[in-house]
Design an enzyme around this catalytic site. Structure first.
Site, PDB file in Angstrom:
ATOM      1  N   GLY A  78      39.616  41.505  46.336  1.00  0.00           N
ATOM      2  CA  GLY A  78      39.666  42.378  45.167  1.00  0.00           C
ATOM      3  C   GLY A  78      40.165  41.649  43.929  1.00  0.00           C
ATOM      4  N   THR A  79      39.953  40.340  43.912  1.00  0.00           N
ATOM      5  CA  THR A  79      40.386  39.497  42.798  1.00  0.00           C
ATOM      6  C   THR A  79      39.730  39.933  41.484  1.00  0.00           C
ATOM      7  OG1 THR A  79      40.001  37.771  44.459  1.00  0.00           O
ATOM      8  CG2 THR A  79      40.803  37.057  42.285  1.00  0.00           C
ATOM      9  N   HIS A 159      43.581  31.684  44.141  1.00  0.00           N
ATOM     10  CA  HIS A 159      43.567  32.037  45.563  1.00  0.00           C
ATOM     11  C   HIS A 159      44.642  31.241  46.318  1.00  0.00           C
ATOM     12  CE1 HIS A 159      40.026  34.424  45.154  1.00  0.00           C
ATOM     13  NE2 HIS A 159      39.217  33.425  44.910  1.00  0.00           N
TER      14      HIS A 159
HETATM   15  S1  PPS Z   1      36.319  36.346  45.070  1.00  0.00           S
HETATM   16  O1  PPS Z   1      35.002  35.660  45.140  1.00  0.00           O
HETATM   17  O2  PPS Z   1      37.226  35.852  46.099  1.00  0.00           O
HETATM   18  O3  PPS Z   1      36.909  36.306  43.745  1.00  0.00           O
HETATM   19  O4  PPS Z   1      35.967  37.860  45.450  1.00  0.00           O
HETATM   20  P1  PPS Z   1      36.874  39.132  45.135  1.00  0.00           P
HETATM   21  O5  PPS Z   1      36.646  39.542  43.747  1.00  0.00           O
HETATM   22  O6  PPS Z   1      38.262  38.896  45.595  1.00  0.00           O
HETATM   23  O7  PPS Z   1      36.271  40.208  46.128  1.00  0.00           O
HETATM   24  C1  PPS Z   1      34.943  40.675  46.056  1.00  0.00           C
HETATM   25  C2  PPS Z   1      34.910  42.003  46.762  1.00  0.00           C
HETATM   26  O8  PPS Z   1      35.512  43.000  45.906  1.00  0.00           O
HETATM   27  C3  PPS Z   1      34.558  44.037  45.678  1.00  0.00           C
HETATM   28  N1  PPS Z   1      34.751  44.616  44.341  1.00  0.00           N
HETATM   29  C4  PPS Z   1      35.093  45.895  44.132  1.00  0.00           C
HETATM   30  N2  PPS Z   1      35.361  46.881  44.995  1.00  0.00           N
HETATM   31  C5  PPS Z   1      35.660  48.087  44.465  1.00  0.00           C
HETATM   32  N3  PPS Z   1      35.709  48.356  43.125  1.00  0.00           N
HETATM   33  C6  PPS Z   1      35.454  47.364  42.232  1.00  0.00           C
HETATM   34  N4  PPS Z   1      35.495  47.626  40.923  1.00  0.00           N
HETATM   35  C7  PPS Z   1      35.118  46.082  42.727  1.00  0.00           C
HETATM   36  N5  PPS Z   1      34.816  44.898  42.151  1.00  0.00           N
HETATM   37  C8  PPS Z   1      34.592  44.025  43.153  1.00  0.00           C
HETATM   38  C9  PPS Z   1      33.220  43.322  45.824  1.00  0.00           C
HETATM   39  O9  PPS Z   1      32.170  44.237  45.968  1.00  0.00           O
HETATM   40  C10 PPS Z   1      33.497  42.475  47.055  1.00  0.00           C
HETATM   41  O10 PPS Z   1      33.606  43.259  48.244  1.00  0.00           O
HETATM   42  P2  PPS Z   1      32.377  43.627  49.195  1.00  0.00           P
HETATM   43  O11 PPS Z   1      32.997  44.281  50.400  1.00  0.00           O
HETATM   44  O12 PPS Z   1      31.667  42.363  49.540  1.00  0.00           O
HETATM   45  O13 PPS Z   1      31.516  44.585  48.433  1.00  0.00           O
END
Ligand code: PPS
Length: 342
Positions: A78-79, A159
């Site tokens: 959720g970064t 990270h």
């Molecule tokens: S990274 O590449 O490590 O920076 O990825 P990161 O942003 O940590 O995680 C990506 C996942 O977060 C989901 N995501 C969200 N979920 C809910 N609401 C919002 N606004 C949102 N934005 C990003 C994204 O879809 C990835 O999860 P998954 O399960 O693959 O969908």
């Protein structure tokens, strides 16, 4: 197994030990683009690309400011979501359209120079570097120079685990740590690694999960990453968020986060930020957020954004393995921790 490569002692006190060649081959066999070499950093057994040792001291000695907010996550926790929320709360709560560059560059994340494999060059020079730091000398570190000119309050992403961050991080800056349950995380990480152009993971989800549980993905070990932050959850400068809470009770979690950041948002502003950072809204902006061109035609960075999407992907056997692994690792987390398996 002792390594045959050269070890390096870092300013943080960690010792970087290159992986044995055969371990490296086995761990990265399904990553056809991998060229860089990897090390374990002890204590902690952190798995990082070999080049990290060359930027580690620069990061550890980096001078944070009291206005800085550092977002710390294990990948796929959720970064991007929390970055967009924090940035909006601090810089544009009315959503008037304060100028935004792609999140990747706003600002560059701490270890970015060594995290962009495959690279032809040893260190990746972020495209924004020349624009932000005209005449800058990349060999002095692009990320630190970009951060020096970044508008305050700076929202810095990483990270890296807490123990590899700048030495005075918790005394100086505010840290937002976001955790996500291992089953959703591994599903998300697998789909991402499979469909992002620069990784192209070739194996199955079961193989990927095996690497995850054996601490063989970058930034592993996952539980130690969480544990370091969880142990600091009552520190006044650390705000610990579970992805699942952010999803389930967004209003409460957004309010708590705004309180932690000291950002006095009106109800209207809060509602605007919530709408702007909802999954559908962010997915609709994936190009502007700099995410769409990273993925191949099969994948999407904003994939499901759900809690529990692992249920469609993990076999019963894999689910049981992850449960057993979780049980083994969470015993000392205390009863307020979320990812218990009874
Ligand atoms: S990274 O590449 O490590 O920076 O990825 P990161 O942003 O940590 O995680 C990506 C996942 O977060 C989901 N995501 C969200 N979920 C809910 N609401 C919002 N606004 C949102 N934005 C990003 C994204 O879809 C990835 O999860 P998954 O399960 O693959 O969908």
């Amino acid at each position: 197994m002792p390594s045959s490569g050269e070890t390096t002692t870092l300013a943080s006190g960690h010792v970087a030990v290159p992986l044995e060649e055969e371990d490296e081959k086995r761990i990265f066999r399904n990553f056809p683009t991998f060229t860089d070499g990897a090390s374990r950093l002890n204590p902690g057994r952190w798995l990082l690309l070999k080049g990290f040792k060359d930027v580690a001291d620069r990061i550890y000695n980096f001078k944070l400011r009291e206005s800085d907010v550092v977002i710390v996550t294990f990948p796929k926790s959720g970064t991007t979501w929390s970055q967009e929320v924090v940035w909006s709360m601090l810089h544009d709560p009315d959503l008037k359209g304060a100028p935004r560059s792609p999140l990747m560059d706003r600002p560059p994340y701490l270890e970015m120079e060594v995290d962009q494999w495959p690279t032809e060059v040893k260190f990746f020079v972020p495209p924004l570097f020349q624009a932000m730091c005209p005449g800058g000398d990349a060999s002095r570190g692009t990320v630190v120079q970009m951060l020096e000119v970044e508008k305050e309050p700076r929202v810095i992403k990483t990270h890296l685990p807490l123990s590899l961050l700048p030495r005075d991080t918790l005394d100086k800056a505010k840290v937002v740590y976001v955790a996500r349950n291992p089953k959703d995380l591994v599903t998300s990480f697998y789909e991402f690694s499979r469909t992002i152009k620069r990784l192209q993971f070739q194996g199955s989800l079961a193989e990927f999960a095996d690497h995850f549980m054996r601490d063989e993905l970058r930034y592993c070990p996952y539980w130690e990453h969480l544990r370091e932050a969880w142990q600091k959850r009552n520190h006044p400068n650390l705000h610990f968020i579970f992805f699942e809470d952010l999803k389930k009770d967004s209003v409460r979690e957004y309010r708590k986060l705004a309180g932690f950041l000291g950002s006095k948002l009106s109800e209207e502003q809060l509602a605007r930020v919530m709408e702007h950072t909802s999954f559908s809204s962010m997915k609709g902006r994936d190009e502007a957020l700099g995410k769409s061109d990273q993925m191949n035609s099969e994948g999407s960075f904003f994939r499901s954004g759900q809690t529990g999407s692992w249920k469609q992907k993990l076999s019963h056997d894999l689910e049981s393995k992850i449960d057993a692994w979780t049980k083994e690792n969470v015993a000392d987390f205390g009863s307020d921790f979320k990812y218990f398996i009874s």
